[in-house]
Design a protein around this motif. Structure first.
Motif, PDB file in Angstrom:
ATOM      1  N   ALA A 172       2.848  13.049  -3.347  1.00  0.00           N
ATOM      2  CA  ALA A 172       1.993  12.110  -2.601  1.00  0.00           C
ATOM      3  C   ALA A 172       2.844  11.454  -1.529  1.00  0.00           C
ATOM      4  CB  ALA A 172       1.422  11.054  -3.543  1.00  0.00           C
ATOM      5  N   THR A 173       2.231  11.164  -0.392  1.00  0.00           N
ATOM      6  CA  THR A 173       2.949  10.558   0.740  1.00  0.00           C
ATOM      7  C   THR A 173       2.510   9.117   0.912  1.00  0.00           C
ATOM      8  OG1 THR A 173       3.093  12.704   1.860  1.00  0.00           O
ATOM      9  CG2 THR A 173       3.444  10.741   3.202  1.00  0.00           C
ATOM     10  N   TYR A 174       3.487   8.231   1.053  1.00  0.00           N
ATOM     11  CA  TYR A 174       3.201   6.801   1.248  1.00  0.00           C
ATOM     12  C   TYR A 174       4.025   6.333   2.437  1.00  0.00           C
ATOM     13  CZ  TYR A 174       2.367   1.874   0.108  1.00  0.00           C
ATOM     14  OH  TYR A 174       1.991   0.560   0.150  1.00  0.00           O
ATOM     15  N   ARG A 175       3.352   5.823   3.463  1.00  0.00           N
ATOM     16  CA  ARG A 175       4.039   5.382   4.681  1.00  0.00           C
ATOM     17  C   ARG A 175       4.038   3.861   4.777  1.00  0.00           C
ATOM     18  NH1 ARG A 175       1.661  10.231   6.100  1.00  0.00           N
ATOM     19  NH2 ARG A 175       3.090  11.718   7.100  1.00  0.00           N
ATOM     20  N   ILE A 176       5.206   3.295   5.031  1.00  0.00           N
ATOM     21  CA  ILE A 176       5.357   1.850   5.200  1.00  0.00           C
ATOM     22  C   ILE A 176       5.683   1.590   6.662  1.00  0.00           C
ATOM     23  CG2 ILE A 176       6.517  -0.222   4.343  1.00  0.00           C
ATOM     24  CD1 ILE A 176       7.392   1.418   1.901  1.00  0.00           C
ATOM     25  N   LYS A 177       4.667   1.243   7.440  1.00  0.00           N
ATOM     26  CA  LYS A 177       4.839   1.116   8.888  1.00  0.00           C
ATOM     27  C   LYS A 177       5.806   0.010   9.266  1.00  0.00           C
ATOM     28  CE  LYS A 177       0.405   3.084  10.317  1.00  0.00           C
ATOM     29  NZ  LYS A 177      -0.854   2.856  11.087  1.00  0.00           N
ATOM     30  N   THR A 178       5.774  -1.098   8.520  1.00  0.00           N
ATOM     31  CA  THR A 178       6.643  -2.225   8.867  1.00  0.00           C
ATOM     32  C   THR A 178       8.115  -1.860   8.744  1.00  0.00           C
ATOM     33  OG1 THR A 178       6.436  -3.023   6.585  1.00  0.00           O
ATOM     34  CG2 THR A 178       4.937  -3.962   8.245  1.00  0.00           C
ATOM     35  N   LEU A 179       8.431  -0.934   7.833  1.00  0.00           N
ATOM     36  CA  LEU A 179       9.816  -0.498   7.645  1.00  0.00           C
ATOM     37  C   LEU A 179      10.115   0.818   8.346  1.00  0.00           C
ATOM     38  CD1 LEU A 179      10.170  -1.271   3.815  1.00  0.00           C
ATOM     39  CD2 LEU A 179      11.049  -2.634   5.720  1.00  0.00           C
ATOM     40  N   ARG A 180       9.058   1.436   8.897  1.00  0.00           N
ATOM     41  CA  ARG A 180       9.183   2.747   9.549  1.00  0.00           C
ATOM     42  C   ARG A 180       9.770   3.787   8.588  1.00  0.00           C
ATOM     43  NH1 ARG A 180      12.464   2.571  14.707  1.00  0.00           N
ATOM     44  NH2 ARG A 180      13.724   1.045  13.577  1.00  0.00           N
ATOM     45  N   THR A 181       9.293   3.751   7.358  1.00  0.00           N
ATOM     46  CA  THR A 181       9.763   4.684   6.343  1.00  0.00           C
ATOM     47  C   THR A 181       8.612   5.499   5.770  1.00  0.00           C
ATOM     48  OG1 THR A 181       9.547   3.013   4.604  1.00  0.00           O
ATOM     49  CG2 THR A 181      11.704   3.213   5.658  1.00  0.00           C
ATOM     50  N   THR A 182       8.947   6.671   5.269  1.00  0.00           N
ATOM     51  CA  THR A 182       7.992   7.541   4.585  1.00  0.00           C
ATOM     52  C   THR A 182       8.545   7.873   3.209  1.00  0.00           C
ATOM     53  OG1 THR A 182       7.239   8.521   6.674  1.00  0.00           O
ATOM     54  CG2 THR A 182       6.771   9.747   4.654  1.00  0.00           C
ATOM     55  N   VAL A 183       7.701   7.705   2.191  1.00  0.00           N
ATOM     56  CA  VAL A 183       8.111   7.965   0.811  1.00  0.00           C
ATOM     57  C   VAL A 183       7.302   9.128   0.262  1.00  0.00           C
ATOM     58  CG1 VAL A 183       8.437   6.992  -1.491  1.00  0.00           C
ATOM     59  CG2 VAL A 183       8.606   5.501   0.525  1.00  0.00           C
TER      60      VAL A 183
END
Length: 220
Positions: A172-183
């Motif tokens: 599963a992909t989870y994107r955290i825009k505030t940190l500019r990271t993709t998990v």
């Protein structure tokens, strides 16, 4: 359910990508003939140079642009008491029960040290190199949770930020825009984090941990 004991997770930085410029033209043929641990690739117009300490591979172009990859490091995430619900996890975060105790800059420092050593190697060959415009552009890290994860439940709880298409990819992909990271989250509990720097990667692990804990698979 009572909160369990403190948890400690290893965050392994598997790759740091950095870039810098020499501010001078580089003769790739000369580097290929006189440099150490180099591979000259005239068909693609670049030279590969490798360092052992720190372990870095550099792609060198005649324009003076150099991209370095490597500089790995194992870090430690120390979390406080694990909470069974999102509300409790949020309260724990406000109480500073979830903390990241990391040497944020260690891998980035190694990347810079490696880049400077590469610049010095080019100076020894005879180029008038001026080390400039160094920056870390990408960090890749992996981490394993102490539990397995129900990906469908995790995706439903975190839409539209989370997405899961098992026919295409097992994570599963989870994107955290505030940190500019993709998990990338796997059902085994393993996660892969991509971000612009080491600190954003560590913050992403801290951010997503309570969300993953909500969707953990309970042992029968």
């Amino acid at each position: 359910m009572e909160p369990s004991n403190d948890v400690a997770l290893d965050i392994i930085v598997t790759n740091v990508v950095s870039v810098f410029r020499t501010r001078c033209h580089l003769n790739l043929r000369t580097i290929g003939l006189e440099g150490n641990n180099v591979i000259y690739k005239p068909e693609v117009g670049k030279v590969l140079m490798k360092l052992r300490k720190p372990r870095i591979t550099a792609s060198i172009w005649s324009s003076g642009k150099i991209i370095c990859t490597g500089a790995t490091r194992s870090l430690k995430y120390t979390g406080g008491s694990v909470c069974p619900t999102a509300l409790e996890a949020e309260q724990a975060a406000h109480q500073d029960m979830l903390r990241v105790m990391l040497f944020f800059s260690c891998s980035e420092d190694e990347a810079k040290i490696g880049a400077r050593r590469l610049a010095r190697c080019l100076q020894k060959i005879g180029f008038k190199v001026r080390f400039s415009d160094f920056k870390v552009v990408n960090v890749l890290a992996v981490c394993s949770m102490p539990f397995q994860i129900r990906l469908i439940e995790f995706t439903k709880n975190n839409r539209p930020i989370a997405s899961y298409e098992p026919e295409i990819h097992p994570a599963a992909t989870y994107r955290i825009k505030t940190l500019r990271t993709t998990v990338q989250v796997f059902s085994t509990g393993s996660i892969t984090v991509t971000g612009p720097n080491v600190q954003s990667v560590a913050s992403a692990v801290e951010y997503i941990y309570p969300l993953l804990f909500e969707c953990r698979k309970t042992l029968v």
